[in-house]
Design an enzyme around this catalytic site. Structure first.
Site, PDB file in Angstrom:
ATOM      1  N   GLU A  67       0.815  -1.223   0.000  1.00  0.00           N
ATOM      2  CA  GLU A  67       0.000   0.000   0.000  1.00  0.00           C
ATOM      3  C   GLU A  67       0.844   1.267   0.000  1.00  0.00           C
ATOM      4  OE1 GLU A  67      -2.652  -3.132   2.015  1.00  0.00           O
ATOM      5  OE2 GLU A  67      -0.548  -2.513   2.166  1.00  0.00           O
ATOM      6  N   PHE A  69     -12.383  -6.314  13.996  1.00  0.00           N
ATOM      7  CA  PHE A  69     -11.281  -6.851  13.198  1.00  0.00           C
ATOM      8  C   PHE A  69     -10.900  -5.860  12.100  1.00  0.00           C
ATOM      9  CE2 PHE A  69      -9.883  -9.352   9.439  1.00  0.00           C
ATOM     10  CZ  PHE A  69      -8.678  -9.800   9.968  1.00  0.00           C
ATOM     11  N   GLN A  70      -9.628  -5.503  12.063  1.00  0.00           N
ATOM     12  CA  GLN A  70      -9.046  -4.568  11.101  1.00  0.00           C
ATOM     13  C   GLN A  70      -9.704  -3.182  11.139  1.00  0.00           C
ATOM     14  OE1 GLN A  70      -8.710  -6.438   7.174  1.00  0.00           O
ATOM     15  NE2 GLN A  70      -6.703  -7.234   7.759  1.00  0.00           N
ATOM     16  N   LYS A 103     -17.747  -0.056   5.215  1.00  0.00           N
ATOM     17  CA  LYS A 103     -18.113  -1.003   4.162  1.00  0.00           C
ATOM     18  C   LYS A 103     -19.614  -1.000   3.864  1.00  0.00           C
ATOM     19  CE  LYS A 103     -17.632  -5.773   2.607  1.00  0.00           C
ATOM     20  NZ  LYS A 103     -17.057  -7.122   2.858  1.00  0.00           N
ATOM     21  N   MET A 154      24.416   9.044   3.326  1.00  0.00           N
ATOM     22  CA  MET A 154      24.335  10.365   3.924  1.00  0.00           C
ATOM     23  C   MET A 154      24.547  10.309   5.433  1.00  0.00           C
ATOM     24  SD  MET A 154      24.146  13.532   3.283  1.00  0.00           S
ATOM     25  CE  MET A 154      23.345  13.936   1.741  1.00  0.00           C
TER      26      MET A 154
END
Length: 558
Positions: free
Chosen positions: A51, A113-114, A163, A467
């Site tokens: 993602e 959940f999630q 959803k 760096m």
């Protein structure tokens, strides 16, 4: 017509002219993906490997095209994985709309959940964000998100949709997007006249340009302004390409790794006109010593940036294109030839140099410049590779240099390069990476391979975190704590395992041949460039020092 929330999302994307989205599906966003499937001939979905890659690809797409980039993610870890990409876009004022989906409305706040409060998490790094709990408000919310992302100072906006809202039905009616108006209502004519007066009385004017000039599409107006003022021009990292890097008046980047001509010139100036820049710490160095002999004029679309990091004499709040148009109308031709001659002498005295006997980062970038005639889109990671790409490629026009400036996001470049290439398919797109950064996003080579996106990944491989090691060498007594990457990872084999052609080079001649091969191949390619771990970026300004104290390797030897 009666549509589901998911179908409304897709129709709103079509309203906004979106032709490409980047994302990764999951349970909560399934309805949206099902709707996308039915419109795959109108909106191309690019499945990234992660993602975060999707959010960087949307960012790169936005920076190169000037359009709004769009990324999609599901709830929970899917949503949190795009936070770094959103923050990157926020720091660099990039218009991105991130659409996430969450658990059903009745499950919000119950540690389902999630489930994650992605709106709360992203609040500090978005221009605005929304949770849409009513399908009847969905279309207008998405329209607002696109408008906010583009208006004034651009930036990312997040829309989170439960959803069950994507599955509910509502009436949808097509609407033509309202044009985005350039901000000009706060431009003071009185202040404009005061600034004209400063220009007319100045002897040593200097112009500093940032990313705001690019965001405002004001390169033409800037060119006319520079010609009328007859002043030298420096840019920030985000301002690369706002002014043609081949022009005689151009002095290079300013700040910690800016050219001595830019740093010394700004220090000597009696008038500094800063356009579309927020004066970050890497530009200013020691604030009290910055442009200490100059009256400072700050032109910016965001009033919050004025007098935030440095105090100015006059400020003009407004879109850079509009402000420059009005200044150009009022300004007569100025003559500062003695000052310009002094600047040219400094450019001759302090050229950007490197060792031509061995393969180096600057040599790699300069070879890319020659092989592409300066016409490529150059993406970068963060660190030495980024600075070399900024210093040794002459950017002719805006939207050629794509890099994470404000947040300094390692792992940004390859995802951004994919977005850039899909947004500008006729341009050569090259990502200049360090090996440390490449480790963070090398999985996106699989995305390039899957879709046969012909980006060129150039890994400047010094087997260290370059760096950070440079700072450890100069300021930490050569104590190389956790910066040596002395393992046996073979990046060419990694590339080949993902279906991408790869080559390893150890000399400048080998790289010159490899970059031409990569350009001609027109496929995703990786070139692994082996350079010395102690190569450094010069010049440099020590932390907290004045930019007038810029030093190079020769200065250390004296």
């Amino acid at each position: 017509m009666l549509l589901t929330g998911a179908e409304i999302v897709v129709e709103c994307l079509k309203e906004q002219g979106v032709d490409t989205v980047f994302g990764y599906p999951g349970g909560a966003i399934l309805n949206v993906y099902d709707a996308l499937y039915k419109h795959s001939d109108e909106i191309r979905h690019v499945l990234t490997s992660h993602e975060q890659g999707a959010s960087h690809a949307a960012d790169g797409y936005a920076r190169t095209t000037g359009k709004v980039g769009v990324c999609l993610a599901t709830s929970g870890p899917g949503a949190t994985n795009i936070v770094t990409g959103i923050a990157t876009a926020y720091m660099d004022s990039v218009p991105v709309v991130a659409i996430t989906c969450n658990v059903n409305v009745n499950l919000l706040g119950k540690d389902s959940f999630q489930e994650i409060d992605i709106a709360g998490i992203t609040m500090p790094v978005t221009k605005h964000n929304f949770i849409v709990k009513d399908v009847n408000k969905l279309a207008d919310t998405i329209r607002r998100a696109f408008a906010i992302a583009q208006a004034g100072r651009p930036g990312p906006v997040l829309v989170d949709i439960p959803k069950d809202v994507t599955g509910a039905e509502a009436e949808y009616e097509y609407k033509v997007p309202a044009p985005i108006k350039r901000k000009s209502d706060q431009i003071s004519e009185e202040t404009m006249q005061e600034v004209i007066g400063l220009i007319e009385h100045s002897v040593r004017p200097f112009i500093l340009v940032g990313g705001g000039v690019i965001r405002a599409d004001a390169a033409d107006e800037l060119r006319e302004f520079v010609s009328k003022v007859q002043a030298p021009v420096a840019d920030t990292l985000m301002g690369k390409g706002a002014f043609d890097g081949r022009e005689d008046a151009y002095t290079g980047m300013v700040g910690m790794h800016g050219t001595k001509t830019s740093n010394y010139g700004i220090t000597e100036s009696d008038l500094l006109i800063a356009i579309g820049t927020r004066f970050s710490d890497r530009v200013l160095g020691n604030v009290k010593a910055f442009a200490r002999h100059a009256d400072l004029v700050h032109i910016d679309v965001d009033a919050a940036e004025v007098n935030k990091n440095v105090m100015c004499k006059y400020s003009i709040e407004g879109d850079a294109k509009v402000v420059l148009q009005r200044l150009n109308e009022k300004l007569t031709q100025q003559d500062h030839e003695p000052w310009m001659r002094h600047i040219r002498e400094m450019k001759s005295r302090y050229p950007m140099t490197y060792n031509h006997e061995v393969l180096t980062g600057p040599g790699v970038v300069e070879s890319i410049y020659k092989a592409t005639d300066g016409d490529a889109i150059i993406c970068t990671e963060v660190g030495q590779n980024q600075m070399w790409a900024a210093q040794f490629y002459k950017y002719k026009e805006p939207r050629q240099f794509i890099s994470s400036g404000g947040l300094g996001t390692m792992g940004y470049g390859l995802g951004a390069a994919l977005g850039a290439k899909l947004g500008c398919p006729d341009r050569i797109v090259i990502n200049v990476a360090g090996d440390g950064c490449f480790r963070m996003n090398m999985n996106e080579l699989a995305t390039a391979s899957r879709y046969q996106i012909p980006v060129i990944e150039v890994v400047v491989n010094n087997h260290v975190l370059g760096m950070v090691r440079q700072w450890q060498t100069l300021f930490y007594g050569e104590r190389y704590s956790a910066t040596v990457l002395s393992d046996s990872v073979d990046y060419v084999k990694v590339a080949e395992a993902m279906g991408v052609d790869g080559r390893r080079v150890t000399t400048q001649k080998e790289f010159d041949e490899a970059i031409q091969w990569a350009i001609n191949l027109k496929k995703p390619v990786l070139i692994d460039c082996m350079i010395d771990p102690d190569d450094k970026v010069w010049p440099m300004v020590a932390p907290g020092a004045s930019i007038a104290d810029a030093f190079s390797e020769e200065d250390l030897d004296n």
